[in-house]
Design an enzyme around this catalytic site. Sequence first.
Site, PDB file in Angstrom:
ATOM      1  N   PHE A  73      10.908  67.197 111.432  1.00 10.45           N
ATOM      2  CA  PHE A  73      10.629  66.512 110.168  1.00 10.45           C
ATOM      3  C   PHE A  73      10.465  65.013 110.342  1.00 10.45           C
ATOM      4  CE2 PHE A  73      15.138  65.704 110.449  1.00 10.45           C
ATOM      5  CZ  PHE A  73      15.390  64.591 109.682  1.00 10.45           C
ATOM      6  N   LYS A  74      10.987  64.489 111.432  1.00 11.64           N
ATOM      7  CA  LYS A  74      10.958  63.045 111.620  1.00 11.64           C
ATOM      8  C   LYS A  74       9.572  62.513 111.954  1.00 11.64           C
ATOM      9  CE  LYS A  74      15.847  63.051 112.510  1.00 11.64           C
ATOM     10  NZ  LYS A  74      16.990  62.765 113.359  1.00 11.64           N
ATOM     11  N   ASP A  75       8.611  63.420 112.156  1.00 11.01           N
ATOM     12  CA  ASP A  75       7.227  62.979 112.329  1.00 11.01           C
ATOM     13  C   ASP A  75       6.726  62.253 111.085  1.00 11.01           C
ATOM     14  OD1 ASP A  75       6.573  63.839 114.964  1.00 11.01           O
ATOM     15  OD2 ASP A  75       6.476  65.904 114.257  1.00 11.01           O
TER      16      ASP A  75
ATOM     17  N   ALA B 141       8.290  58.647 111.407  1.00 13.31           N
ATOM     18  CA  ALA B 141       7.888  57.913 112.602  1.00 13.31           C
ATOM     19  C   ALA B 141       6.406  57.566 112.580  1.00 13.31           C
ATOM     20  CB  ALA B 141       8.227  58.731 113.842  1.00 13.31           C
TER      21      ALA B 141
ATOM     22  N   THR C 248      14.807  62.436 116.491  1.00 18.95           N
ATOM     23  CA  THR C 248      14.227  61.129 116.156  1.00 18.95           C
ATOM     24  C   THR C 248      13.472  60.541 117.331  1.00 18.95           C
ATOM     25  OG1 THR C 248      15.923  60.626 114.511  1.00 18.95           O
ATOM     26  CG2 THR C 248      14.757  58.766 115.457  1.00 18.95           C
TER      27      THR C 248
END
Length: 434
Positions: A106-108, A111, A139
């Site tokens: 999900f951190k795409d 980022a 992350t």
Amino acid sequence: MNFYSTNNPALRVGFKEAVFNSMPQDKGLYMPEHIPQLSEKFLNNLDQYTLPEIAFHVANALLGSDIPEQDLKAIIDDAINFEAPIVKLEEDVYVLELFHGPSLAFKDFGARFMSRIMAWYLREGEKQLDVLVATSGDTGGAVALGFLGVPGTRVTILYPKGKVSPIQEQQLTTNGQNIRALEVDGTFDDCQALVKQAFVDDELNEKFRLTSANSINIARLIPQTFYYFNAYAQLLKQDKTKVAFCVPSGNFGNIGAGLLAWKMGLPVTQFIAATNLNDTVPAYLKTGVYEPKPSVATLSNAMDVGNPSNWARIANLFKDDQEELKKLVVGYSYNDQQTEEAIQQVFEKYQYVVCPHTAIAWKALKEWQAENHSDVAGVFLSTAHPCKFPDVFIDEVASAIHVPEAVKDLEGRAKQAVPLSKDFEGFKAYMLEN
């Protein structure tokens, strides 16, 4: 839009400064000086918009004139170029798949959006931007791929030795170019402490233009609101209007973004914070006493956070009104055995494979719904692709996992990581010498 520090509401900075400085010198976190309310017309018709269209509308409301609309639209179209579908597993139980981006986590969302925002602000000839990021698993991989090859930037990733999965470590340590990895002999909390200390160190700040890619950065938080609105849009298409989101929680940026979406008008009935044994927040929600503690290692390593940074933002959203907060947010925590049981139960019940973080969220959602909440559509967030945790699954479950080509491409690539102790002086010396 200006942003203030949670430790000093009188402090006001613009979006660019909030993004590049990451954390105010008073060690607070930046928050928007006012939270815009989205129109009922937009919210009632969310199902008519695509994910990039929703993302643009939300980001534009938060940022105002900081970035011209056409440029903001281009940034979002480039950054959010993958789907975040909800999958129905049974009546009123849905999984929100957030692992369809390049790093399979999900951190795409955060980022990729943040890296492009920073690249837009950077001007040719400006001092190199040094991005520091502590990671408990996902992350680092998302930030590495989000910033890989971005001109004028260098990323330093700190990760805890032996406490990330092999695939996560490959994503952190095999990039080269402007990405470097530090293998810290400690926990995620130790890595995070090193990053925070660097931001208030005069010598490092004089030599480097430092910023953070952790969820303490406001540019990480904003894009994480997008998929809450988009999930609700998908539920509207199924005539569902009462919704609860169950969020696997570590540093509490993810659920913090959901609460920001709620503050902007998204009609959410309940937020459920699901944690592993690092249960600082669930314990607080039950006892009213907030007691950070050292993190402990679990199967759901990305949630191994004993002192979640983003809790300061959540408390700030509610102006420290504990009772109001406890009405909207409930917490559950589970140990490794319960996590493994949940993985097996999900597979047997739905023939669906979940990572350990997602399994905890499913278990918490089912427990909450069983407490007389069966009339609410429950969405639990799947934060990472299960292939990133191969050692967790029994053979029957592992054989059902489809391994994406991006992961297969990592095989055989050489690890490039510098070992460090958790001592700040050692980290500072590395930075100054490199």
